[in-house]
Scaffold this motif. Structure first.
Motif, short mmCIF file in Angstrom:
data_model
loop_
_atom_site.label_atom_id
_atom_site.label_comp_id
_atom_site.label_asym_id
_atom_site.label_seq_id
_atom_site.Cartn_x
_atom_site.Cartn_y
_atom_site.Cartn_z
N ALA A 106 -7.74 -12.53 -18.70
CA ALA A 106 -9.12 -12.25 -18.28
C ALA A 106 -9.16 -11.11 -17.27
CB ALA A 106 -9.75 -13.50 -17.68
N VAL A 107 -8.17 -11.06 -16.38
CA VAL A 107 -8.09 -9.97 -15.40
C VAL A 107 -7.88 -8.63 -16.10
CG1 VAL A 107 -6.68 -9.01 -13.53
CG2 VAL A 107 -7.33 -11.42 -13.49
N ALA A 108 -6.94 -8.60 -17.04
CA ALA A 108 -6.67 -7.36 -17.77
C ALA A 108 -7.89 -6.90 -18.56
CB ALA A 108 -5.47 -7.56 -18.71
N ASP A 109 -8.57 -7.86 -19.20
CA ASP A 109 -9.78 -7.51 -19.96
C ASP A 109 -10.85 -6.94 -19.03
OD1 ASP A 109 -8.63 -8.31 -22.32
OD2 ASP A 109 -9.60 -10.27 -22.37
N ALA A 110 -11.00 -7.55 -17.85
CA ALA A 110 -12.02 -7.07 -16.90
C ALA A 110 -11.69 -5.66 -16.42
CB ALA A 110 -12.11 -8.04 -15.71
N LEU A 111 -10.42 -5.39 -16.17
CA LEU A 111 -10.03 -4.05 -15.75
C LEU A 111 -10.33 -3.02 -16.83
CD1 LEU A 111 -6.62 -4.88 -14.02
CD2 LEU A 111 -8.61 -3.91 -12.88
N VAL A 112 -9.92 -3.32 -18.04
CA VAL A 112 -10.10 -2.37 -19.14
C VAL A 112 -11.58 -2.15 -19.46
CG1 VAL A 112 -9.68 -1.98 -21.60
CG2 VAL A 112 -7.82 -2.82 -20.14
N SER A 113 -12.35 -3.24 -19.54
CA SER A 113 -13.75 -3.11 -19.91
C SER A 113 -14.56 -2.39 -18.84
CB SER A 113 -14.36 -4.49 -20.19
OG SER A 113 -14.35 -5.30 -19.02
N ASN A 114 -14.11 -2.47 -17.59
CA ASN A 114 -14.81 -1.78 -16.49
C ASN A 114 -14.18 -0.44 -16.13
OD1 ASN A 114 -17.01 -3.63 -15.32
ND2 ASN A 114 -15.28 -5.04 -15.62
N LYS A 115 -13.18 -0.02 -16.91
CA LYS A 115 -12.52 1.27 -16.70
C LYS A 115 -11.94 1.40 -15.30
CE LYS A 115 -15.27 3.58 -20.25
NZ LYS A 115 -16.17 4.70 -20.60
N LEU A 116 -11.34 0.30 -14.85
CA LEU A 116 -10.57 0.29 -13.62
C LEU A 116 -9.10 0.07 -13.99
CD1 LEU A 116 -12.94 -1.92 -11.46
CD2 LEU A 116 -12.70 0.55 -11.33
N TYR A 117 -8.21 0.24 -13.02
CA TYR A 117 -6.78 0.21 -13.33
C TYR A 117 -6.03 -0.72 -12.39
CZ TYR A 117 -8.09 4.43 -15.87
OH TYR A 117 -8.70 5.31 -16.72
N LEU A 118 -4.90 -1.21 -12.90
CA LEU A 118 -3.98 -1.95 -12.03
C LEU A 118 -3.26 -0.93 -11.16
CD1 LEU A 118 -2.56 -4.63 -11.23
CD2 LEU A 118 -0.81 -4.04 -12.96
N ALA A 119 -3.61 -0.89 -9.89
CA ALA A 119 -3.03 0.08 -8.98
C ALA A 119 -1.79 -0.45 -8.28
CB ALA A 119 -4.06 0.50 -7.93
N MET A 120 -1.81 -1.74 -7.96
CA MET A 120 -0.68 -2.32 -7.24
C MET A 120 -0.66 -3.83 -7.46
SD MET A 120 0.44 -4.15 -4.40
CE MET A 120 -0.56 -4.04 -2.93
N ILE A 121 0.53 -4.36 -7.59
CA ILE A 121 0.73 -5.81 -7.65
C ILE A 121 1.87 -6.16 -6.70
CG2 ILE A 121 2.33 -5.74 -9.62
CD1 ILE A 121 0.89 -8.35 -10.60
N THR A 122 1.76 -7.31 -6.07
CA THR A 122 2.78 -7.74 -5.12
C THR A 122 3.03 -9.23 -5.24
OG1 THR A 122 3.34 -7.90 -2.75
CG2 THR A 122 1.01 -8.00 -3.32
N PRO A 123 4.27 -9.66 -5.16
CA PRO A 123 4.54 -11.11 -5.14
C PRO A 123 4.02 -11.71 -3.84
CG PRO A 123 6.55 -9.83 -5.56
CD PRO A 123 5.51 -8.88 -5.07
N GLY A 124 3.18 -12.73 -3.95
CA GLY A 124 2.63 -13.36 -2.75
C GLY A 124 3.59 -14.38 -2.17
N ALA A 125 4.80 -13.94 -1.86
CA ALA A 125 5.84 -14.87 -1.40
C ALA A 125 5.47 -15.55 -0.09
CB ALA A 125 7.16 -14.13 -1.26
N HIS A 126 4.70 -14.84 0.75
CA HIS A 126 4.35 -15.40 2.05
C HIS A 126 3.50 -16.66 1.93
CE1 HIS A 126 1.00 -12.88 0.85
NE2 HIS A 126 0.24 -13.52 1.70
N SER A 127 2.86 -16.84 0.77
CA SER A 127 2.04 -18.04 0.56
C SER A 127 2.89 -19.27 0.25
CB SER A 127 1.07 -17.81 -0.61
OG SER A 127 0.19 -16.74 -0.33
N HIS A 128 4.14 -19.06 -0.10
CA HIS A 128 5.00 -20.16 -0.54
C HIS A 128 6.21 -20.41 0.34
CE1 HIS A 128 2.88 -20.37 -4.42
NE2 HIS A 128 2.96 -19.05 -4.47
N PHE A 129 6.74 -19.33 0.95
CA PHE A 129 8.05 -19.43 1.57
C PHE A 129 7.98 -19.03 3.04
CE2 PHE A 129 8.55 -18.06 -2.90
CZ PHE A 129 9.03 -19.26 -3.40
#
Length: 374
Positions: free
Chosen positions: A74-97
């Motif tokens: 759903a996130v990928a579809d929303a990005l593509v349909s709105n002509k936005l891009y995945l600029a950065m992704i990060t592991p949210g390790a601080h939420s777990h460890f």
């Protein structure tokens, strides 16, 4: 009009409230039912129309707090349909460890944190791949919120070694997937621990050279997520940080936020907590804009910021708009600044004239902001 300028908006900016000592429900419309696809729609409908035509927008998000295997399609579809891009992704390790993450001396925690990182890579190359910009690969930021300690022992050296080994393993895993991501380490002096393993830009640069030398990792697309505010937090000079990053060819992503202390208006700065204001118009930012222009930096410039604890949703959206426009204004001023005359004044020791030129550039930037914002 300048050529395309890439700005990325952070999913975590759009929260209902911080809680703790301040309200946790200031923006209820960004609470339950407001997921990452909805945030992407908001950026497309409410923020993009306020941008200059040369600005291209992307989105930044944490795995697995803001995007995971369940909502990635759903996130990928929303990005593509709105002509936005995945600029950065990060592991949210601080939420777990909380005990070092991939640097942990607890082998179970370390393994679990490593698995989180490889799953993040898998998602970026898998379901989210269709949302990449065709020419500008996303950043993959390793934030060191987990990589810290609060007890001074000889174990710190082993934690540092664990960190190098785990990051090297992650880089080799990503290389087998395609080696297209730009992997950046984000230095920070403190939070979520009193002491961090990679506290400064210089620490991050040295870290990558050690990873290359010890583990044979190709560091061509490796470097630093330039985080202005983290340097400001301990009174370091983020202009000099920029020179180091560019001189080493290691500025792979940017976070333009500020702790605010250097504009004479917003309080914050050394010894304060991480406030995460948006980009500010000031002389230091005009200088940094000029440096990255001269170096040909054409990657994403992220707005890692928090709406104020007292802002409603409308004000929160406005803060993001102001942040992007403030940086664009600094870039405009940097382009118009007579660099040749500035360097001549400095060479002739006419430093007062140099100050006048930079002050005039700040005024120019503010005027540019006013014109774009209205």
């Amino acid at each position: 009009m300048a050529k395309k300028s890439l700005h990325s908006i952070c999913r975590w900016t759009f929260n209902p409230g911080k809680g703790g000592f301040v309200p946790g429900d200031m923006r209820p419309e960004w609470g339950a039912g407001f997921g990452t696809p909805e945030m992407i729609e908001l950026v497309a409908k409410r923020i993009r129309p306020r941008m200059p035509k040369n600005v291209l927008l992307g989105i930044e998000m944490h795995y697995d707090a803001e995007v995971d295997d369940k909502n990635a399609a759903a996130v990928a579809d929303a990005l593509v349909s709105n002509k936005l891009y995945l600029a950065m992704i990060t592991p949210g390790a601080h939420s777990h460890f909380a005990y070092g993450g991939i640097a942990s001396l607890d082998p179970k925690e370390r393994k679990a944190a490593e698995d989180l990182g490889t799953r993040t890579v898998d998602l970026a190359y898998g379901t989210l791949k269709k949302a990449w910009h065709p020419e500008i690969a996303p950043g993959f930021v390793i934030w060191n919120g987990s990589f810290g300690y609060d007890i001074a022992t000889v174990g710190i050296r082993q934690m540092y070694q664990n960190l190098k080994e785990s990051v090297a393993g992650l880089c080799k895993y990503e290389a087998k997937k395609g080696g297209q991501l730009y992997i950046g380490f984000e230095p920070k002096p403190n939070e979520g621990h009193p002491a961090m393993l990679i506290p400064t830009v210089a620490s991050a640069l040295l870290f990558w050279y050690k990873v290359e030398k010890e583990f044979g990792v190709n560091i061509a697309r490796k470097g630093v997520n330039k985080e202005f505010g983290h340097s400001e937090m301990i009174g370091l000079d983020h202009v000099a940080d920029t020179v180091e990053e560019l001189d080493n060819g290691m500025c792979v992503h940017m976070h333009l936020n500020s702790q605010g202390y250097n504009d004479g208006i917003i309080l914050g700065g050394p010894g304060k907590y991480d406030i995460d204001h948006g980009a500010r118009i000031n002389g230091m930012n005009v200088a940094i804009a000029g440096l990255i222009q001269a170096a040909g930096y054409e990657r994403w410039k992220g707005h890692d910021m928090q709406t104020r604890a007292y802002d409603n949703a409308e004000q929160g959206i406005d803060r993001v708009i102001r942040s992007v426009l403030s940086w664009e204004a600094c870039e405009q001023a940097a382009r118009k600044l007579n660099t040749k005359a500035l360097l001549k004044a400095l060479a002739q020791r006419e430093t007062a004239q140099a100050e006048d030129m930079m002050r005039a550039a700040v005024v120019m930037a503010q005027n540019a902001f006013d014109e774009m914002y209205k």
